[in-house]
Design a protein around this motif. Structure first.
Motif, PDB file in Angstrom:
ATOM      1  N   TYR A 212       0.859  -1.179   0.000  1.00  0.00           N
ATOM      2  CA  TYR A 212       0.000   0.000   0.000  1.00  0.00           C
ATOM      3  C   TYR A 212       0.897   1.231   0.000  1.00  0.00           C
ATOM      4  CZ  TYR A 212      -3.300   3.556   1.529  1.00  0.00           C
ATOM      5  OH  TYR A 212      -4.062   4.687   1.618  1.00  0.00           O
ATOM      6  N   VAL A 213       0.652   2.136  -0.934  1.00  0.00           N
ATOM      7  CA  VAL A 213       1.451   3.352  -1.045  1.00  0.00           C
ATOM      8  C   VAL A 213       0.570   4.547  -0.703  1.00  0.00           C
ATOM      9  CG1 VAL A 213       2.769   4.833  -2.586  1.00  0.00           C
ATOM     10  CG2 VAL A 213       2.909   2.365  -2.839  1.00  0.00           C
TER      11      VAL A 213
ATOM     12  N   LYS B 274       3.280  10.306  -6.294  1.00  0.00           N
ATOM     13  CA  LYS B 274       2.567   9.053  -6.043  1.00  0.00           C
ATOM     14  C   LYS B 274       2.515   8.199  -7.308  1.00  0.00           C
ATOM     15  CE  LYS B 274      -1.567   7.197  -3.912  1.00  0.00           C
ATOM     16  NZ  LYS B 274      -2.768   7.512  -3.125  1.00  0.00           N
ATOM     17  N   ASP B 275       2.245   8.828  -8.446  1.00  0.00           N
ATOM     18  CA  ASP B 275       2.214   8.093  -9.710  1.00  0.00           C
ATOM     19  C   ASP B 275       3.571   7.453 -10.012  1.00  0.00           C
ATOM     20  OD1 ASP B 275      -0.424   8.762 -10.070  1.00  0.00           O
ATOM     21  OD2 ASP B 275      -0.023  10.377 -11.504  1.00  0.00           O
ATOM     22  N   ALA B 276       4.646   8.195  -9.807  1.00  0.00           N
ATOM     23  CA  ALA B 276       5.982   7.677 -10.105  1.00  0.00           C
ATOM     24  C   ALA B 276       6.347   6.527  -9.177  1.00  0.00           C
ATOM     25  CB  ALA B 276       7.017   8.795 -10.002  1.00  0.00           C
ATOM     26  N   VAL B 277       6.013   6.632  -7.895  1.00  0.00           N
ATOM     27  CA  VAL B 277       6.338   5.566  -6.937  1.00  0.00           C
ATOM     28  C   VAL B 277       5.508   4.324  -7.227  1.00  0.00           C
ATOM     29  CG1 VAL B 277       6.218   4.908  -4.500  1.00  0.00           C
ATOM     30  CG2 VAL B 277       7.161   7.125  -5.141  1.00  0.00           C
ATOM     31  N   ARG B 278       4.236   4.510  -7.493  1.00  0.00           N
ATOM     32  CA  ARG B 278       3.375   3.354  -7.801  1.00  0.00           C
ATOM     33  C   ARG B 278       3.825   2.665  -9.088  1.00  0.00           C
ATOM     34  NH1 ARG B 278      -2.770   4.588  -6.322  1.00  0.00           N
ATOM     35  NH2 ARG B 278      -2.676   2.400  -5.822  1.00  0.00           N
ATOM     36  N   GLU B 279       4.196   3.453 -10.076  1.00  0.00           N
ATOM     37  CA  GLU B 279       4.697   2.879 -11.328  1.00  0.00           C
ATOM     38  C   GLU B 279       5.980   2.087 -11.081  1.00  0.00           C
ATOM     39  OE1 GLU B 279       6.873   4.595 -15.261  1.00  0.00           O
ATOM     40  OE2 GLU B 279       5.095   5.680 -14.591  1.00  0.00           O
ATOM     41  N   GLY B 280       6.862   2.600 -10.225  1.00  0.00           N
ATOM     42  CA  GLY B 280       8.105   1.904  -9.900  1.00  0.00           C
ATOM     43  C   GLY B 280       7.862   0.589  -9.192  1.00  0.00           C
ATOM     44  N   ILE B 281       6.902   0.560  -8.289  1.00  0.00           N
ATOM     45  CA  ILE B 281       6.599  -0.678  -7.564  1.00  0.00           C
ATOM     46  C   ILE B 281       6.068  -1.741  -8.506  1.00  0.00           C
ATOM     47  CG2 ILE B 281       4.995  -1.685  -5.887  1.00  0.00           C
ATOM     48  CD1 ILE B 281       5.435   0.862  -4.219  1.00  0.00           C
ATOM     49  N   VAL B 282       5.207  -1.336  -9.412  1.00  0.00           N
ATOM     50  CA  VAL B 282       4.613  -2.304 -10.338  1.00  0.00           C
ATOM     51  C   VAL B 282       5.603  -2.727 -11.418  1.00  0.00           C
ATOM     52  CG1 VAL B 282       2.809  -2.607 -12.082  1.00  0.00           C
ATOM     53  CG2 VAL B 282       2.272  -1.528  -9.907  1.00  0.00           C
ATOM     54  N   SER B 283       6.292  -1.767 -12.042  1.00  0.00           N
ATOM     55  CA  SER B 283       7.134  -2.102 -13.189  1.00  0.00           C
ATOM     56  C   SER B 283       8.515  -2.627 -12.804  1.00  0.00           C
ATOM     57  CB  SER B 283       7.276  -0.894 -14.114  1.00  0.00           C
ATOM     58  OG  SER B 283       7.987   0.135 -13.464  1.00  0.00           O
ATOM     59  N   ARG B 284       9.132  -2.060 -11.788  1.00  0.00           N
ATOM     60  CA  ARG B 284      10.490  -2.473 -11.441  1.00  0.00           C
ATOM     61  C   ARG B 284      10.527  -3.651 -10.486  1.00  0.00           C
ATOM     62  NH1 ARG B 284      11.177   3.309 -11.440  1.00  0.00           N
ATOM     63  NH2 ARG B 284      12.515   3.897 -13.173  1.00  0.00           N
TER      64      ARG B 284
ATOM     65  N   ASN C 215       7.654  -5.662  -9.760  1.00  0.00           N
ATOM     66  CA  ASN C 215       6.590  -6.627 -10.061  1.00  0.00           C
ATOM     67  C   ASN C 215       5.764  -6.977  -8.831  1.00  0.00           C
ATOM     68  OD1 ASN C 215       7.281  -6.804 -12.801  1.00  0.00           O
ATOM     69  ND2 ASN C 215       8.892  -8.273 -12.318  1.00  0.00           N
ATOM     70  N   LYS C 216       5.405  -5.962  -8.063  1.00  0.00           N
ATOM     71  CA  LYS C 216       4.584  -6.146  -6.868  1.00  0.00           C
ATOM     72  C   LYS C 216       3.155  -5.719  -7.162  1.00  0.00           C
ATOM     73  CE  LYS C 216       7.909  -7.373  -4.123  1.00  0.00           C
ATOM     74  NZ  LYS C 216       7.981  -8.688  -3.575  1.00  0.00           N
ATOM     75  N   ILE C 217       2.254  -6.118  -6.288  1.00  0.00           N
ATOM     76  CA  ILE C 217       0.840  -5.800  -6.441  1.00  0.00           C
ATOM     77  C   ILE C 217       0.506  -4.637  -5.513  1.00  0.00           C
ATOM     78  CG2 ILE C 217      -1.509  -6.662  -6.121  1.00  0.00           C
ATOM     79  CD1 ILE C 217      -0.312  -9.493  -6.557  1.00  0.00           C
ATOM     80  N   LEU C 218      -0.111  -3.611  -6.077  1.00  0.00           N
ATOM     81  CA  LEU C 218      -0.602  -2.513  -5.251  1.00  0.00           C
ATOM     82  C   LEU C 218      -1.912  -2.958  -4.627  1.00  0.00           C
ATOM     83  CD1 LEU C 218       0.139   0.472  -7.614  1.00  0.00           C
ATOM     84  CD2 LEU C 218       1.345  -0.114  -5.518  1.00  0.00           C
TER      85      LEU C 218
END
Length: 177
Positions: free
Chosen positions: A34-35, A51-61, A63-66
């Motif tokens: 959770y971010v 927030k967009d950049a951090v969420r994108e990093g978690i998903v793309s770099r 491979n975690k689930i938000l």
């Protein structure tokens, strides 16, 4: 000969215990994250970009689930410590033609076991601005919203990469638990 050199290189990489930072960070962070980004009252738009950049990093770099707050195992709270723009390049008339955005973020991470980790990182991004000539004597060196958005986004990505690296190093040093 290439096959032999490739084989030796592969054995060397495997033998030295190379492990990518993303894999080490993978062992530190749980799958559901959770971010939350704390809104900066002086610049609320910036918080959305971060927030967009951090969420994108978690998903793309990583491979975690938000996840939503109720189902998450790891909580990351991001706050802006500072955002500065420094003039880096001037034209022949003394007008600013390029800036550097310097963004400092604080990541407060709460893990599944209840431990928390505070990591402060920084990101930079150099960009040039589009000058608008208003008259023959006056030029405008103002940062547009699009340029500011791109600068904050890229500086946030760099700060997030530093966060992951520091988190992975701590996980590697102290074990993944």
């Amino acid at each position: 000969m290439r096959f032999v050199l490739g084989f030796i290189f592969t054995i060397f990489v495997i033998g030295c215990g190379y492990k990518p930072i993303s894999k080490i960070a993978d062992s530190v962070l749980d799958d559901r994250i959770y971010v939350d980004v704390i809104i900066d009252k002086s610049e609320p738009k910036n918080s959305v970009f971060i927030k967009d950049a951090v969420r994108e990093g978690i998903v793309s770099r990583l491979n975690k689930i938000l996840s939503d707050k109720q189902n998450a195992n790891t909580f990351i709270s991001v706050s802006t410590k500072s955002l500065d723009y420094q003039a880096t390049v001037y034209d022949e008339y003394g007008y600013i033609s390029a800036y550097r955005a310097i963004l400092r973020l604080e990541f407060k991470t709460k893990f599944k076991d209840g431990k928390t980790e505070n990591i402060t990182t920084s990101g930079e991004y150099d960009f040039s601005i589009a000058r608008r000539v208003r008259s023959t004597r006056y030029a405008d060196s103002v940062i547009s919203d699009a340029e500011r958005y791109e600068a904050i986004k890229e500086a946030s990505k760099e700060a997030f990469d530093e966060y992951i690296s520091r988190l992975a190093l701590k996980g590697y040093k102290y074990g993944s638990n």
